[in-house]
Design an enzyme around this catalytic site. Structure first.
Site, PDB file in Angstrom:
ATOM      1  N   HIS A  77       1.332  -1.085  -0.183  1.00 13.23           N
ATOM      2  CA  HIS A  77      -0.004  -0.535   0.187  1.00 13.23           C
ATOM      3  C   HIS A  77       0.799   1.439   0.030  1.00 13.23           C
ATOM      4  O   HIS A  77       1.707   1.123   0.757  1.00 13.23           O
ATOM      5  CB  HIS A  77      -0.620  -0.063   1.315  1.00 13.23           C
ATOM      6  CG  HIS A  77      -1.958   1.201   0.964  1.00 13.23           C
ATOM      7  ND1 HIS A  77      -2.254   2.366   1.393  1.00 13.23           N
ATOM      8  CD2 HIS A  77      -3.017   0.382   0.670  1.00 13.23           C
ATOM      9  CE1 HIS A  77      -3.349   2.983   1.221  1.00 13.23           C
ATOM     10  NE2 HIS A  77      -4.052   1.743   0.920  1.00 13.23           N
TER      11      HIS A  77
ATOM     12  N   ASP B 257      -8.374  -5.056  -0.255  1.00 13.86           N
ATOM     13  CA  ASP B 257      -8.875  -5.827  -1.204  1.00 13.86           C
ATOM     14  C   ASP B 257      -8.053  -7.249  -0.883  1.00 13.86           C
ATOM     15  O   ASP B 257      -9.020  -8.219  -1.243  1.00 13.86           O
ATOM     16  CB  ASP B 257      -8.241  -5.140  -2.773  1.00 13.86           C
ATOM     17  CG  ASP B 257      -8.979  -4.328  -2.631  1.00 13.86           C
ATOM     18  OD1 ASP B 257     -10.135  -3.798  -2.157  1.00 13.86           O
ATOM     19  OD2 ASP B 257      -7.983  -2.646  -3.167  1.00 13.86           O
TER      20      ASP B 257
END
Ligand code: ACO
Length: 424
Positions: free
Chosen positions: A301, A358
């Site tokens: 991320h 996700d």
């Protein structure tokens, strides 16, 4: 006021320093170009703030995410999606009367114009629902053309109310089933599940576990400050384009596999590993080889470098839902093994690559019966209140200017036009 000094070609410039309420520090370079002729370079905007915002606070190192000051863990546990929408849009939690009125408005605006149903017929059956969603949201501006003169508030309600109807219609169209109209007695999330899974021939029983899981998923995705799609919404809104066009652009930005499309990519990756015999270690090795071009989807991320707090909540939720529904999913087993190996592997540890939101949301959506190509649409439904809150914040700020970055030109310097006869 503190300042920062920048020395360029022997000349020193004093630049104002801005401090946020959480002590974040920013050097204000707004006047740097006018003063020095120079610009700053930051492709990917790693060190660039585009605005001041009072909506969401993230501390990526500490794994903190708060909407309007409220920790994501508390909202996921105690709030529901509609209340969180109100919070993001208005800055405070609603009182009972405000919440009731907001729910009623969302119910009132949940249908789309009958003529719009014809649009769905024009798309091929294989159309990706994200393409349909962005086209439909943009098309709403043709039904509410005076959106700038009308109150932004009513268009915000229209969008939140209608997006789930459009999403469910897109799904029904893709599987060749008749569309199911929204039902006024159902809550926001229950209504969506009903429009997705009910068929006219029999009664569809709405599972409260799925309603809770969906509320949580949408809350966790509801805002994430200046990410790619939100920045896109702000960029388009800064030109004073209408609210539907701005949100449609955000949907398109979200579609990419490095952003919202990652949840679909995660499931596809798990499926490939499963069909290949389940040797997840082989795929971990491949992800570590730079030339392979393969990445472990759902890992890493830009902002969270220790853990993604949303992933922690969803990890637990995935187990609860799968257990409750009695699902034994081989893909979940692969996901757990991948997670374990990657968390212990020096390549991932040294680069601070942890599972992101996700990684788990796909597993949950799959358990809920939502098809893989609808995952990013689910993300869009969740992110919508965030986009709208940012749209509103930008438009309410009288000092906001059109977004217009600069560049450093690296192309050819001036040269004369070459006639065709002299070209090689
Ligand atoms: N698998 C393998 N290696 C990776 C991965 C991954 N998933 N992610 C990053 N790396 C490596 C890069 O190759 C790079 O290695 P290097 O330093 O040896 O060159 C290093 O880690 C840093 O990666 P960057 O791409 O520079 O990190 P950036 O912050 O630009 O990208 C991103 C973040 C896009 C999320 C990236 O980690 C990625 O592609 N992940 C997979 C896609 C994904 O899950 N996206 C969802 C994001 S969450 C969301 O949108 C809600």
């Amino acid at each position: 006021m503190t300042t920062a000094s920048l020395t360029l070609d022997g000349k020193t410039y004093e630049l104002p320093v801005i401090r946020g309420t959480e002590n974040e520090v920013a050097v204000d370079i707004t006047r740097l170009r006018a003063q020095s002729g120079a610009i700053t370079m930051d492709p990917g905007f790693n060190s660039t703030g585009a605005c001041e915002s009072a909506i969401t606070f993230i501390d990526g190192d500490l794994g903190i995410l708060r909407y309007r000051g409220y920790p994501i863990e508390e909202l996921a546990e105690r709030s529901d999606f509609v209340e969180t929408c109100w919070l993001l849009l208005n800055g405070e939690l609603p009182n009972a009367e405000q919440l009731k009125a907001f729910r009623a408005q969302l119910t009132y605006h949940s249908m789309i114009h009958e003529d719009m149903k014809k649009f769905f017929e024009g798309f091929p059956p294989s159309a990706h629902p994200m393409a349909i969603l962005s086209a439909m949201v943009s098309s709403l501006s043709t039904y509410y053309p005076n959106s700038e003169e009308e109150s932004t508030e009513v268009n915000i309600v229209r969008l939140i109310a209608k997006v789930r109807t459009i999403a469910a219609y897109a799904y029904k169209k893709s599987i060749g089933q008749p569309t199911i109209y929204p039902r006024n007695e159902l809550s926001y999330c229950a209504n969506f599940l009903n429009m997705m899974f009910a068929v006219p021939a029999e009664e569809y029983k709405i599972n409260p576990v799925l309603v809770k899981a969906l509320n949580m998923l949408l809350i966790l995705h509801a805002d994430h400050e200046q990410n790619c799609s939100t920045s896109t919404v702000r960029m388009v809104a800064s030109s004073r384009a209408n609210i539907f066009a701005s949100i449609s652009a955000g949907i398109s930005a979200l579609w990419g596999p490095l952003h919202g499309g990652a949840n679909q990519a995660v499931l596809e990756m798990l499926q490939v590993i499963h069909e290949d015999g389940g040797d997840y270690k082989k795929f971990v090795m491949k992800a570590k080889e730079k030339d392979s071009g393969f990445r472990l989807m759902g890992f890493g991320h830009r902002v969270y470098k220790n853990f993604d707090p949303r992933a922690t909540i969803l990890r637990k939720m995935s187990y609860d839902v799968l257990q409750e529904m009695g699902i034994d999913d081989p893909l979940l087993e692969i996901a757990c093994n991948l997670e374990k190996v990657a968390l212990e592997d020096d390549y991932f540890v040294s680069r601070k690559l942890y599972p992101n939101v996700d990684f788990y949301s796909g597993i949950l959506y799959r358990a809920m019966g939502i098809p893989t190509n609808m995952f990013t649409v689910m993300f869009a439904i969740g992110r919508l209140p965030g986009w709208l809150a940012h749209f509103k914040e930008l438009r309410d700020d009288d000092s906001s200017r059109i977004y217009r970055p600069r560049q450093v030109y690296t192309g050819a310097t001036q040269r004369s036009y070459i006639p065709m006869s002299e070209r090689k």
